[in-house]
Motif scaffolding. Structure first.
Motif, short mmCIF file in Angstrom:
data_model
loop_
_atom_site.label_atom_id
_atom_site.label_comp_id
_atom_site.label_asym_id
_atom_site.label_seq_id
_atom_site.Cartn_x
_atom_site.Cartn_y
_atom_site.Cartn_z
N ARG A 153 0.85 -1.19 0.00
CA ARG A 153 0.00 0.00 0.00
C ARG A 153 0.89 1.24 0.00
N ARG A 154 0.52 2.20 -0.79
CA ARG A 154 1.26 3.45 -0.86
C ARG A 154 0.26 4.60 -0.91
N MET A 155 0.75 5.82 -0.62
CA MET A 155 -0.14 6.97 -0.73
C MET A 155 0.22 7.80 -1.96
N ALA A 156 -0.79 8.15 -2.71
CA ALA A 156 -0.60 8.96 -3.91
C ALA A 156 -1.80 9.88 -4.05
N VAL A 157 -1.52 11.12 -4.36
CA VAL A 157 -2.61 12.08 -4.55
C VAL A 157 -2.72 12.35 -6.05
N LEU A 158 -3.86 12.01 -6.61
CA LEU A 158 -3.99 12.08 -8.07
C LEU A 158 -4.41 13.46 -8.56
N ASN A 159 -5.30 14.10 -7.81
CA ASN A 159 -5.74 15.47 -8.14
C ASN A 159 -5.41 16.36 -6.95
N PRO A 160 -4.20 16.90 -6.89
CA PRO A 160 -3.75 17.51 -5.64
C PRO A 160 -4.40 18.85 -5.31
N LEU A 161 -4.65 19.02 -4.02
CA LEU A 161 -5.08 20.30 -3.47
C LEU A 161 -4.12 20.59 -2.30
N LYS A 162 -3.55 21.79 -2.32
CA LYS A 162 -2.52 22.14 -1.33
C LYS A 162 -3.16 22.44 0.04
N VAL A 163 -2.51 21.91 1.07
CA VAL A 163 -2.97 22.15 2.44
C VAL A 163 -1.80 22.67 3.26
N VAL A 164 -1.98 23.81 3.93
CA VAL A 164 -0.92 24.32 4.81
C VAL A 164 -1.40 24.17 6.25
N ILE A 165 -0.56 23.53 7.10
CA ILE A 165 -0.92 23.36 8.51
C ILE A 165 -0.32 24.55 9.27
N ASP A 166 -1.15 25.52 9.56
CA ASP A 166 -0.64 26.79 10.10
C ASP A 166 0.13 26.65 11.41
N ASN A 167 -0.31 25.77 12.27
CA ASN A 167 0.35 25.66 13.58
C ASN A 167 1.44 24.58 13.61
N TYR A 168 1.87 24.12 12.46
CA TYR A 168 2.94 23.11 12.42
C TYR A 168 4.27 23.84 12.21
N THR B 196 -9.88 35.25 -9.83
CA THR B 196 -10.68 35.36 -11.06
C THR B 196 -11.61 34.16 -11.28
N THR B 197 -11.10 32.96 -11.06
CA THR B 197 -11.95 31.79 -11.38
C THR B 197 -12.79 31.33 -10.21
N GLY B 198 -12.42 31.69 -9.01
CA GLY B 198 -13.17 31.23 -7.85
C GLY B 198 -12.81 29.82 -7.42
N GLU B 199 -11.86 29.22 -8.10
CA GLU B 199 -11.47 27.84 -7.80
C GLU B 199 -10.69 27.79 -6.48
N VAL B 200 -10.98 26.79 -5.68
CA VAL B 200 -10.25 26.62 -4.42
C VAL B 200 -8.82 26.21 -4.74
N ILE B 201 -7.83 26.96 -4.25
CA ILE B 201 -6.45 26.62 -4.58
C ILE B 201 -5.61 26.21 -3.36
N GLU B 202 -6.11 26.50 -2.18
CA GLU B 202 -5.31 26.17 -0.99
C GLU B 202 -6.20 26.15 0.23
N LEU B 203 -5.89 25.23 1.15
CA LEU B 203 -6.62 25.19 2.41
C LEU B 203 -5.66 25.51 3.53
N HIS B 204 -6.14 26.21 4.53
CA HIS B 204 -5.34 26.40 5.74
C HIS B 204 -5.99 25.62 6.86
N CYS B 205 -5.17 24.81 7.52
CA CYS B 205 -5.70 23.93 8.57
C CYS B 205 -4.86 24.08 9.83
N THR B 206 -5.37 23.53 10.91
CA THR B 206 -4.57 23.37 12.12
C THR B 206 -4.52 21.89 12.43
N TYR B 207 -3.50 21.47 13.17
CA TYR B 207 -3.44 20.06 13.54
C TYR B 207 -3.43 19.93 15.05
N ASP B 208 -3.78 18.75 15.53
CA ASP B 208 -3.76 18.50 16.96
C ASP B 208 -2.55 17.64 17.27
N PRO B 209 -1.50 18.22 17.89
CA PRO B 209 -0.25 17.47 18.13
C PRO B 209 -0.50 16.22 18.96
#
Ligand code: ATP
Ligand code: MG
Length: 560
Positions: free
Chosen positions: A342-357, A429-442
């Motif tokens: 088993r491996r992890m692969a993202v086929l249609n990527p969406l960027k996620v930034v973990i702000d508190n990491y 311009t396009t309204g497309e979601v390009i990035e998410l900002h998240c927090t994580y729970d250590p």
């Protein structure tokens, strides 16, 4: 090798078993696989291969590989090579028993002379059209050729002159003298030899007359001492003719046994049509992963084991039927589920930034290689502040049943942490979601809930900084119709080609453990299916094919 093949238990096996018991042919079993080298093998041929080689193995017999290469115009060495390659790949060996019907041209010529001398064959000057038009129909008898009663001497003379090249293509043929009123059209004075000034891929320019398939096949089996000539059902009507030739010639008589061809839904299984798809560029080649050819299936990621298991499961019958291609896919899934890492692969990527990491931290997360196989162990997957997740795993305005990531919602990143979506960034311009900002729970390290709090989804992910770029190709049926040959008014079968049978994704992000994989590598991309490395991969570009998705349509239908 495999004695598991399609020989498990079926009517042909019973016939052979009885023959061995009754000491017919001195208790020997001798079979052959007789392809015409005019195309690549498909999975239907695999059925015949597994049966012929399989029976020989099971009864301590032998199986020949024989090319029935009687048509110099359509055949070639390229095809013969690929056929040998595919048979070996399936796990079968013919050792020194490789034969060509073209090696019997001298012998077949003698057989023809013998039949002429016995008054059982004549040279006919009718054209191909005239022969067809005087053949009659199922209801009406045919008409005797005006050349039918030529003397033996005249026939011998003309046939020898046909051979020496005196006549143009199509001006004369040699025909068997049987019965123009026979209920079996194959018995109405069939053509044995035609004039064809063409170079043969093996015999070169030695011959300008060539035997027909029907005058070659049965005698070739006889020459090789075949005991059981296993062939598909469409040859049932030819059996009386093969028997007739063999009886007139007084040579060894193999027993012909017919079985139903393999047909698959959404699939075309005729070499001629497959060739059309290749030549007219509907597919990339004989080994296009959407093709039912063995080289196509191999490239798609099918294994010999999966194909043989499939053939065992469908068995051998006397009546034609259509098998669901979902069952073939099921057999691969079943095998891969046990063995594919088993491996992890993202086929249609969406960027996620973990702000508190932390900005420059990389942690190595422990991931299980195969939940079905503890011995496969674990691997480390890097986790960092910027990640990719699957675009489909996020919805800004989720409907009721969507449990994955959404604004304000918490989910688990597999083997990593719980994260919560805090902010959504869009293209102005396009309204497309390009990035998410998240927090994580250590406190959720490893993906474990710190306080029993539940999340409804677990997502796969890849660390942006460590990701490997790849192209991934997804496939669907080449024909959307179950019966691709069903033609509607004004359309032909090629209009049934599924326009979205291949989707190419070229911004995929893979976990770094996949850096050095090469052709022949298989794995499961978690939540996406089973994949293999494609031949198009090179030092600059990694290409994966999806062999099958995870959803098992076959099991679903069984459980209904
Ligand atoms: P096609 O119709 O695809 O051109 P073919 O019968 O002309 O096939 P051959 O090279 O003559 O191709 O086939 C070699 C052997 O494979 C034959 O004995 C034939 O009966 C068998 N075979 C071909 N297609 C199938 C099938 N769909 N299922 C089982 N056996 C098959
Ligand atoms: Mg054939």
């Amino acid at each position: 090798m495999p004695s598991d093949s399609v020989t498990a238990s079926n009517f042909i096996r019973e016939i052979i078993k009885d023959d061995v018991k009754n000491n017919k042919n001195d208790g020997k079993v001798y079979t052959r696989f007789p392809p015409e080298p005019n195309g690549y093998l498909h999975i239907g041929h695999a059925k015949s291969i597994c049966m012929n080689f399989g029976f020989a193995e099971d009864f301590n017999g032998l199986c020949n590989l024989r090319f029935d290469d009687t048509n110099p115009v359509k055949e070639g060495a390229e095809y013969a090579e690929s056929i040998m390659n595919d048979i070996r790949w399936l796990g079968f060996e013919w050792e020194d028993r490789l034969f060509y019907a073209s090696d019997y041209f001298d012998k077949l010529y003698e057989f023809a002379i013998d039949l002429i001398k016995k008054g059982k064959a004549y040279v006919c000057d009718l054209s191909a059209d005239e022969i067809r038009n005087t053949r009659g129909t199922l209801k009406e008898p045919g008409i005797n050729s005006p050349y039918r009663d030529r003397s033996i001497d005249e026939n011998l003379d003309l046939f020898k002159r046909m051979r020496s090249g005196e006549f143009e293509n199509g001006t004369r043929v040699l025909r068997a003298k049987i019965d123009m009123a026979s209920g079996n059209l194959n018995m109405r004075d069939p053509v044995m030899y035609r004039i064809l000034h063409a170079t043969h891929h093996r015999s070169g320019d030695k011959w300008c007359i060539y035997p027909t398939y029907d005058f070659t096949h049965g005698q070739s089996d006889s020459i090789e001492g075949i005991t059981h000539s296993i062939c598909s059902l469409e040859f049932e009507d030819h059996r009386p003719l093969y028997d007739w030739y063999i009886e007139q010639l007084e040579i060894h008589h193999p027993q012909q046994i017919e079985f139903a061809r393999l047909n698959l839904n959404h699939t075309i299984m005729s070499k001629r049509k497959l060739r059309e798809l290749v030549e007219e560029r509907y597919v990339d080649g004989w080994d296009d992963p959407r093709m039912p050819t063995l080289c196509g299936l191999r490239r798609r990621g099918f294994t010999p084991t999966a194909i043989r298991n499939f053939l065992t499961r469908i068995g051998v019958a006397k009546r034609n039927s259509v098998v669901d291609v979902a069952m073939l896919e099921h057999c691969l899934r079943e095998e891969q589920n046990k063995s594919a890492p088993r491996r992890m692969a993202v086929l249609n990527p969406l960027k996620v930034v973990i702000d508190n990491y932390p900005d420059d931290l990389t942690e190595e997360m422990e991931a299980v290689n195969n939940p079905e196989d503890a011995s496969a162990g674990i691997r480390k997957v890097p986790f960092s502040k910027t990640l990719y997740i699957e675009r489909d795993d996020f919805m800004e305005d989720p409907p009721k049943k969507f449990y994955r990531l959404a604004p304000g919602r918490e989910v688990r990143l597999r083997y990593a942490y719980f994260i919560k979506c805090e902010d959504v960034i869009k293209d102005e311009t396009t309204g497309e979601v390009i990035e998410l900002h998240c927090t994580y729970d250590p406190a959720s390290r490893g993906g474990n809930s710190p306080d029993g709090r539940k999340v409804k989804a677990t997502l796969h992910w890849v660390s942006a900084e460590h990701a490997i770029d790849a192209e991934v190709r997804l496939y669907d049926h080449l024909f959307s119709k179950e019966d691709p040959l069903e033609e509607e008014q004004g359309s032909n079968w090629k209009d049934n080609i599924n326009q979205s049978s291949r989707v190419i994704l070229n911004t995929c992000k893979l976990e770094p453990s996949l850096k050095d994989v090469s052709v022949g590598y298989f794995c499961q991309f978690e939540r996406q299916g089973y994949f293999c490395v494609d031949l198009d991969s090179n030092a600059n570009k990694l290409v994966f094919n999806r062999s099958v998705g995870l959803k098992d349509e076959w099991l679903r239908m069984q459980n209904k």
